[in-house]
Design a protein around this motif. Sequence first.
Motif, short mmCIF file in Angstrom:
data_model
loop_
_atom_site.label_atom_id
_atom_site.label_comp_id
_atom_site.label_asym_id
_atom_site.label_seq_id
_atom_site.Cartn_x
_atom_site.Cartn_y
_atom_site.Cartn_z
N THR A 45 0.83 -1.21 0.00
CA THR A 45 0.00 0.00 0.00
C THR A 45 0.86 1.26 0.00
O THR A 45 0.35 2.34 -0.27
N VAL A 46 2.14 1.12 0.35
CA VAL A 46 3.02 2.28 0.38
C VAL A 46 3.90 2.25 -0.87
O VAL A 46 4.71 1.36 -1.05
N ARG A 47 3.73 3.26 -1.72
CA ARG A 47 4.54 3.34 -2.94
C ARG A 47 5.63 4.38 -2.67
O ARG A 47 5.34 5.54 -2.43
N PHE A 48 6.87 3.91 -2.67
CA PHE A 48 7.95 4.84 -2.31
C PHE A 48 9.01 4.92 -3.40
O PHE A 48 9.10 4.04 -4.27
N VAL A 49 9.79 5.99 -3.34
CA VAL A 49 10.95 6.15 -4.23
C VAL A 49 12.18 6.35 -3.36
O VAL A 49 12.08 6.76 -2.20
N SER A 50 13.34 6.05 -3.93
CA SER A 50 14.61 6.20 -3.20
C SER A 50 15.43 7.31 -3.84
O SER A 50 15.65 7.29 -5.05
N ILE A 51 15.88 8.24 -3.02
CA ILE A 51 16.77 9.29 -3.52
C ILE A 51 18.14 9.05 -2.89
O ILE A 51 18.29 9.12 -1.67
N ILE A 55 25.94 3.48 -1.01
CA ILE A 55 26.15 2.41 -0.03
C ILE A 55 24.88 2.20 0.82
O ILE A 55 24.31 1.12 0.87
N ARG A 56 24.44 3.26 1.46
CA ARG A 56 23.31 3.13 2.37
C ARG A 56 21.98 2.97 1.64
O ARG A 56 21.11 2.20 2.04
N GLY A 57 21.85 3.72 0.52
CA GLY A 57 20.61 3.61 -0.25
C GLY A 57 20.37 2.18 -0.68
O GLY A 57 19.24 1.68 -0.63
N CYS A 58 21.43 1.48 -1.10
CA CYS A 58 21.29 0.08 -1.51
C CYS A 58 20.94 -0.79 -0.31
O CYS A 58 20.09 -1.69 -0.41
N ASP A 59 21.59 -0.54 0.83
CA ASP A 59 21.26 -1.32 2.03
C ASP A 59 19.80 -1.11 2.43
O ASP A 59 19.11 -2.06 2.84
N LEU A 60 19.33 0.11 2.30
CA LEU A 60 17.93 0.39 2.65
C LEU A 60 16.98 -0.33 1.69
O LEU A 60 15.94 -0.85 2.11
N LEU A 61 17.34 -0.37 0.43
CA LEU A 61 16.49 -1.07 -0.54
C LEU A 61 16.49 -2.58 -0.27
O LEU A 61 15.45 -3.24 -0.37
N ARG A 62 17.66 -3.12 0.11
CA ARG A 62 17.72 -4.55 0.47
C ARG A 62 16.81 -4.82 1.67
O ARG A 62 16.13 -5.84 1.74
N ILE A 113 12.52 7.60 0.48
CA ILE A 113 13.64 7.21 1.34
C ILE A 113 14.86 7.99 0.85
O ILE A 113 15.24 7.88 -0.32
N VAL A 114 15.43 8.80 1.74
CA VAL A 114 16.51 9.71 1.36
C VAL A 114 17.83 9.23 1.94
O VAL A 114 17.97 9.10 3.16
N TYR A 136 11.60 9.28 4.96
CA TYR A 136 12.60 8.60 5.81
C TYR A 136 13.93 9.22 5.40
O TYR A 136 14.33 9.13 4.24
N CYS A 137 14.61 9.90 6.30
CA CYS A 137 15.88 10.54 5.95
C CYS A 137 17.00 9.97 6.81
O CYS A 137 16.89 9.93 8.03
N GLU A 138 18.06 9.59 6.15
CA GLU A 138 19.19 8.99 6.87
C GLU A 138 19.77 9.90 7.95
O GLU A 138 19.61 11.11 7.92
#
Length: 447
Positions: A45-51, A55-62, A113-114, A136-138
């Motif tokens: 139900t939550v459609r998100f994008v990653s900015i 390193i961290r962006g990939c870990d967050l996507l995993r 997700i930032v 969500y900001c790192e």
Amino acid sequence: MTRRDFVRLGAGAVAAGAAVKTTLLGAQVKAAETVTGTAKAKGPTVRFVSIGTGIRGCDLLRAARMVPNGVCVGSADLYSMHQRAGKEAYGAEFPAGRDYRALLDRKDVDAVIVAVPDHQHKRVVLDCVAAGKDVYCEKPMSHNVDDGLAMVEAVVASRRIFQAGSQRVSNIVYKKAQEIYASGRLGEVHLIEGHSDRNSPSGAWVYPIPPRATLETIDWDGFLKDAPHHAFDPVRFFRWRCFADYGEGVAGDLFVHLLSGIQCVTGINAIPSRAYSTGSLTHFNDGRDFPDLLATLYDYPGMTVSVHCNQNNEAGEPIVFYGSEATMVINGNSLTVTPQDTTPKPEGYSLNGWTAATKQQYLDEWHKEHPAPPVKLGEVENYVASAGYSDTTDHIANFFHAIETREHVVEDEVFGNNTAIACHMANHSYSKRNVAIWDEATKTIKG
Ligand SMILES: NC(=O)c1ccc[n+]([C@@H]2O[C@H](COP(=O)([O-])OP(=O)(O)OC[C@H]3O[C@@H](n4cnc5c(N)ncnc54)[C@H](O)[C@@H]3O)[C@@H](O)[C@H]2O)c1
């Protein structure tokens, strides 16, 4: 559990000979899946994008792909290899470009997700909430005090959900520690110590520069936004933590985890009134702007907090809570509570200056006044997260759950801003060689 397992799990602080009870803590994300109800059945139900998909962006996507009620529908990154790495980490196709603003224009996107370098947190978060997205900001939330204050204001004004990305706040072990601390079982706690020590080039952010990292593959001007102009320099792009234009050194990178963990366990969600730092730049004196050893003493309300980061010795990342009744140590995904022996005992040391007869008289009287046999010391408690546990997954699950329910997140903008300001105070004290004082009236660091 064998002795070797036990030591590996970081229970080294246990008193010799004491009985030990070990409890395995289940993965919290299972609970998150249940909380979000029939997420799997009804689909994400939550459609998100990653900015930012470095390193961290990939870990967050995993981690995010383990949370069933969210789905990634796009990403943006300034470096072409990181765009591909993001999709690989998530294990699915979605559009990936350079310009994050195009993602914010999309009506089908709920959240962002930032995970961009710290100097861009403010601009990206302000753009996200202005576009009506939850964020969500790192960590650390801000690059400096003014950025953090502007972010809090914008999030509050837009009534968006904001989760700061210090995942320990969602960690199942920290939740257990929070429960134990709140129960009063540690007795009076006035001192907490934590450190985050590493002894490798990677631990000091001397990351390798990937092949073909050129102006063709990297949007350098996009990276420099909000920072002073500088000629293209891949060292600055990939090792940005070393430079004050983009990062905050060990304080922003590592103190923030210790301090958010301490805030979470104690419930002290506040800016420290004072900070005093010392340290040095020795081993990694490679042109960076920050020390590779930083030690800071903080005055929090009712609590002295001592933290350090040393990039010259691998001593792990424990946090120790010193209580009058017990000592609690969090070490990675393990927690140990060791009772203090507070049973009454006859004086020993100062009797060394007494005559034998006077000593005997004192001891006879003492034993008459204390007829009860000594109470047996309580057992040492050890709590360990189950193998493969990921607090990042739980932190993202908490964020998605808040988006669905509009309930509060575990680490909101005020919490994130408080820990970030404490990090800025540590750097302020180190660079000014003075005590840093938080002035609440002007909301600035003085000293
Ligand atoms: N919570 C944690 O444990 C943890 C761990 C590592 C990093 N972090 C944080 O995550 C953030 C990112 O760190 P990292 O290690 O991934 O850095 P990184 O350099 O590996 O990745 C940052 C990425 O952001 C991209 N980027 C920069 N500006 C952008 C913009 N305007 N639009 C789109 N993309 C942009 C860069 O191209 C790069 O790929 C930092 O705030 C860092 O402190 C947190």
